[in-house]
Design a protein around this motif. Structure first.
Motif, PDB file in Angstrom:
ATOM      1  N   ARG A   1     -38.682 -18.479 -28.590  1.00 59.72           N
ATOM      2  CA  ARG A   1     -37.534 -18.212 -29.473  1.00 59.72           C
ATOM      3  C   ARG A   1     -36.232 -18.404 -28.696  1.00 59.72           C
ATOM      4  N   TYR A   2     -36.300 -18.204 -27.387  1.00 60.10           N
ATOM      5  CA  TYR A   2     -35.075 -18.272 -26.573  1.00 60.10           C
ATOM      6  C   TYR A   2     -34.995 -19.540 -25.738  1.00 60.10           C
ATOM      7  N   ILE A   3     -36.152 -20.093 -25.387  1.00 58.62           N
ATOM      8  CA  ILE A   3     -36.169 -21.370 -24.663  1.00 58.62           C
ATOM      9  C   ILE A   3     -36.911 -22.356 -25.560  1.00 58.62           C
TER      10      ILE A   3
ATOM     11  N   ALA B   1     -34.568  -7.904 -21.288  1.00 57.17           N
ATOM     12  CA  ALA B   1     -34.819  -8.634 -20.044  1.00 57.17           C
ATOM     13  C   ALA B   1     -35.252 -10.066 -20.351  1.00 57.17           C
ATOM     14  N   LEU B   2     -36.038 -10.225 -21.413  1.00 56.19           N
ATOM     15  CA  LEU B   2     -36.488 -11.561 -21.811  1.00 56.19           C
ATOM     16  C   LEU B   2     -35.298 -12.456 -22.155  1.00 56.19           C
ATOM     17  N   LYS B   3     -34.323 -11.884 -22.844  1.00 50.36           N
ATOM     18  CA  LYS B   3     -33.121 -12.662 -23.208  1.00 50.36           C
ATOM     19  C   LYS B   3     -32.338 -13.064 -21.957  1.00 50.36           C
ATOM     20  N   ILE B   4     -32.180 -12.118 -21.036  1.00 53.53           N
ATOM     21  CA  ILE B   4     -31.411 -12.392 -19.806  1.00 53.53           C
ATOM     22  C   ILE B   4     -32.081 -13.494 -18.995  1.00 53.53           C
ATOM     23  N   VAL B   5     -33.395 -13.362 -18.852  1.00 52.30           N
ATOM     24  CA  VAL B   5     -34.157 -14.345 -18.078  1.00 52.30           C
ATOM     25  C   VAL B   5     -34.097 -15.721 -18.767  1.00 52.30           C
ATOM     26  N   SER B   6     -34.252 -15.728 -20.085  1.00 47.28           N
ATOM     27  CA  SER B   6     -34.216 -16.993 -20.833  1.00 47.28           C
ATOM     28  C   SER B   6     -32.849 -17.669 -20.717  1.00 47.28           C
TER      29      SER B   6
ATOM     30  N   ASP C   1     -39.263  -6.570 -21.413  1.00 47.18           N
ATOM     31  CA  ASP C   1     -38.815  -6.100 -22.720  1.00 47.18           C
ATOM     32  C   ASP C   1     -37.839  -7.127 -23.281  1.00 47.18           C
ATOM     33  N   VAL C   2     -37.441  -6.954 -24.524  1.00 44.64           N
ATOM     34  CA  VAL C   2     -36.691  -8.012 -25.199  1.00 44.64           C
ATOM     35  C   VAL C   2     -35.345  -8.287 -24.534  1.00 44.64           C
TER      36      VAL C   2
ATOM     37  N   PHE D   1     -39.046  -3.598  -6.316  1.00 47.14           N
ATOM     38  CA  PHE D   1     -38.453  -4.134  -7.542  1.00 47.14           C
ATOM     39  C   PHE D   1     -39.372  -3.788  -8.717  1.00 47.14           C
ATOM     40  N   SER D   2     -38.770  -3.525  -9.876  1.00 48.00           N
ATOM     41  CA  SER D   2     -39.570  -3.379 -11.086  1.00 48.00           C
ATOM     42  C   SER D   2     -40.036  -4.768 -11.524  1.00 48.00           C
ATOM     43  N   GLY D   3     -40.961  -4.810 -12.483  1.00 46.74           N
ATOM     44  CA  GLY D   3     -41.468  -6.092 -12.977  1.00 46.74           C
ATOM     45  C   GLY D   3     -40.334  -6.996 -13.451  1.00 46.74           C
ATOM     46  N   GLY D   4     -39.409  -6.425 -14.214  1.00 47.84           N
ATOM     47  CA  GLY D   4     -38.290  -7.207 -14.737  1.00 47.84           C
ATOM     48  C   GLY D   4     -37.364  -7.692 -13.634  1.00 47.84           C
ATOM     49  N   GLU D   5     -37.177  -6.849 -12.621  1.00 51.73           N
ATOM     50  CA  GLU D   5     -36.308  -7.247 -11.504  1.00 51.73           C
ATOM     51  C   GLU D   5     -36.918  -8.404 -10.727  1.00 51.73           C
ATOM     52  N   LYS D   6     -38.244  -8.370 -10.577  1.00 52.22           N
ATOM     53  CA  LYS D   6     -38.912  -9.468  -9.870  1.00 52.22           C
ATOM     54  C   LYS D   6     -38.722 -10.787 -10.623  1.00 52.22           C
ATOM     55  N   LYS D   7     -38.852 -10.740 -11.935  1.00 51.35           N
ATOM     56  CA  LYS D   7     -38.711 -11.965 -12.728  1.00 51.35           C
ATOM     57  C   LYS D   7     -37.286 -12.494 -12.653  1.00 51.35           C
TER      58      LYS D   7
END
Lengths: 254, 408
Positions: A212-214, A182-187, A179-180, A148-154
């Motif tokens: 900003r998102y949470i 992925a940050l939005k999706i995770v948030s 990245d922004v 998994f990439s870093g973003g996929e792991k998160k």
């Protein structure tokens, strides 16, 4: 109403140079439905707090207490803590060879609920959560975090947060390396979990951008193993402008 | 998998024979398998072969085929007198599967391969009768042959498994009880036949088995070969497959679980010797407990006679505790450029405390966490066996292996 109380927590680790004290008297109370952000410079003990709550064997609790609805968490094994309703989204989730995401999620859900989930609704829940986190269906059959990439792991961490429905979740630098988009999706995933289950959140971060998102209800500044200052969301804005220098200047070096 | 390497622990300092070219003279780069610059003078198919034990010198443990085996523990099998008499076999009869003891003069004997080392030749020299399993009939069928009473005196055995042209069957060789045995199994797969041979080793703890399987596969025929080694003190099963006919196909699977003190070894050899042949080799092993030892050597030779070859071999080991050793040595020799594909892979990874912490932090108990990882890892092989009852039983046997070590 659930409550997680951390009382005068002192924690040390064994290093090559001997025992190193990291947490020096942490006091924190989180009620169900609240979002607490813990911010602080590198090495201030933020991650140690996260891993101590989860029960990582590396961290030795010298004194203090962690209570979940009055029950002592520190005497519980790692898996007992999870079954009691605690969850840690890790900064660097490890790969588990030979275990598919599907198998892992079902086993964890069964362990936490004490019974296997009803198959049809469970499969639907998994699919929907994955779709919302923009995870391709193929993830389900891949081994946990393997390749998994870093973003996929998160995203995989937040997928578990949504499906396992803990009472309290600690997010250890979930924003780092994203990245922004992925940050939005995770948030969004974190906010969705809170909306659905009303869990309490302890958001550990070095940067203010995830806030900003949470939106946090409380912000605590962590310096040298204890909380140096706390306040509302406005404290995060101030940190954004001023950085941590103000706190570091007050702390003796070492 | 965290680590990817071909060998986990080199054994000895360089020992190069004067008769052999050095790595510098030869110009090749040494591999990491611990041979340290030893350059083979021969291609894999050119190894010395003989049916007569007297043609092989005494085993020293320095030979390529023995260097990773505890040879001192079975000198009776490599050099002693072996009992070559017939033994008890338990099997259900099937109209299209003939099981009988045949004489050494049977025309099939020696057609699938020949011994390349002394234990195999010793067994070949000593057997009195061969057990012949002859499969005919095009419909699918399954037959299990169980050996449970071989005893603990050193013995030899010879088995022939022949699938007549166009026939189809799953043949399961089930091994339990005591044993000190060196044996050869010849597998002859006729044109367009589809044969699966599964050999399951669930011997008693002090059993020693040295087995060589020689298979020859005819035109458009298919052999699936599965080695499952769970029980026994020293278990060495070396399958050697000759893809002799155009369009022949083989899938070789292996599953092994070494506990404390067990030595489980397999040396796999696939010889692509005909156009458009295909091979897949997948061996997976788990190691748990002090002194648990596994060896996997995978040789694939793609000859000039084998254009259009499609080949891939891999070995994966999962190390569950400290104090184990897994050797994994993939070798690939390619003599023709006209191939579809050829690859090899090897990885030996640990199940470590961080993985345990991760699974436990999701509510999964320690025992269940270990079970989850091992079951997931090995089930890829179990699923390929092609016999549902055996697959289910082996899943249970793997659970028992895990449970057995929990008590340690």
């Amino acid at each position: 109403m659930s409550v997680l109380e951390i009382k005068d927590l002192h924690v040390s680790v064994e290093t090559d140079q001997g025992t190193k004290q990291i947490l020096r008297g942490v006091n924190l109370t989180i009620n169900e439905g609240e979002i607490h952000a813990i911010m602080g410079p590198n090495g201030s003990g933020k991650s140690t707090l996260a891993y101590t709550i989860a029960g990582h064997p590396k961290y030795h609790v010298d004194s203090g207490s962690i209570l979940l609805d009055g029950a002592e968490v520190l005497t519980m094994t790692v898996d007992e803590r999870a079954r009691a309703g605690l969850f840690l989204a890790m900064q660097y989730p490890v790969e588990i060879p030979g275990v598919t995401v599907t198998n892992f999620l079902r086993t964890a859900k069964t362990a936490i609920d004490g019974e296997a989930p009803a198959i049809r609704t469970w499969i639907k829940d998994v699919r929907e959560s994955m779709a919302k986190l923009r995870m391709d269906k193929s993830f389900a059959e891949r081994n946990v975090n393997e390749g998994f990439s870093g973003g996929e792991k998160k995203r995989n961490e937040i997928l578990q947060l949504e499906l396992l429905k803990p009472k309290f979740a600690v997010l250890d630098e979930t924003d780092s390396g994203l990245d922004v988009d992925a940050l939005k999706i995770v948030s969004e995933g974190v906010n969705r979990a809170k909306e659905n289950t009303g869990l309490g959140l302890l958001l550990i971060t070095h940067y203010t951008r995830i806030l900003r998102y949470i939106k946090p209800d409380f912000v605590h500044v962590f310096v040298d193993g204890r909380i140096a200052e706390q306040g509302g969301p406005e404290l995060a804005d101030r940190l954004e402008d001023e950085g941590y220098d103000r706190f570091l200047a007050e702390t003796p070096v070492g | 998998m965290s680590a990817a390497s071909t060998s986990t622990a080199p054994t000895s300092s360089p020992t190069s024979s004067e008769a052999l070219p050095t790595a510098e003279q030869h110009g090749i780069k040494e591999h990491s398998d611990g041979r340290f610059g030893f350059v083979p003078v021969q291609t894999r198919s050119a190894r010395f072969k003989s049916f007569d034990v007297a043609d092989f010198p005494a085993v020293t443990g320095r030979e390529a085929v023995w260097k990773l085996s505890p040879v001192a523990k079975f000198t009776d099998l490599t050099g002693g007198v072996l009992d070559g008499s017939a033994y008890d076999i338990d099997t259900a009869s099937h109209a299209d599967v003939d099981v009988s003891w045949v004489d050494r003069t049977d025309s099939r004997i020696g057609t699938a391969g020949a011994p390349e080392e002394r234990a195999a030749a010793n067994a070949w020299s000593a057997f009195e009768k061969a057990l012949a399993i002859t499969v005919s009939g095009e419909e699918a069928k399954e037959i299990t042959l169980t050996r449970a009473n071989l005893g603990s005196a050193p013995r030899a055995a010879h088995t022939i498994i022949e699938a007549r042209p166009f026939s189809q069957a799953v043949v399961i060789l089930q091994n339990t009880g005591d044993a000190r045995i060196s044996e050869n199994v010849e597998i002859i797969v006729g044109e367009s036949a589809n044969l699966t041979v599964v050999t399951v080793q669930e011997w008693n703890a002090d059993a020693v088995q040295l087995a060589n399987h020689f298979a020859t596969i005819g035109r458009d025929a298919r052999l699936k070969h599965v080695v499952v080694s769970l029980g026994g003190g020293i278990v060495r099963v070396n399958p050697s497959v000759h893809l002799a006919g155009q369009g022949s196909d083989t899938e070789l699977f292996g599953l092994y679980f070494a506990d404390a003190g067990q030595h489980l070894e397999q040396q796999v050899y696939v010889n692509h010797d005909a156009p458009n042949s295909r091979s897949r080799v997948t061996y997976k092993g788990a190691l748990q407990g002090a002194g648990a030892r596994t060896v996997w050597i995978g040789d694939v030779l793609i000859g000039r006679t084998a254009p259009g070859t499609d080949s891939y071999e891999q070995n994966r080991n999962l190390v569950l505790t400290e104090g184990t050793r897994a050797d994994s040595i993939p070798n690939l020799e390619i003599e023709t450029g006209d191939i579809l594909g050829a690859g090899h892979a090897s990885a030996t990874g640990r199940f470590d405390d961080e993985q345990l912490f991760y699974l436990q932090s999701r509510g999964i108990g320690e025992i269940e966490a270990r079970r989850l990882v091992v079951r997931g890892f090995l089930s890829e092989i179990v699923q390929h066996i092609g016999s549902k009852p055996l697959e289910e039983r082996l899943q249970g046997a793997i659970e028992d292996e895990l449970r057995g070590t929990e008590g340690n």
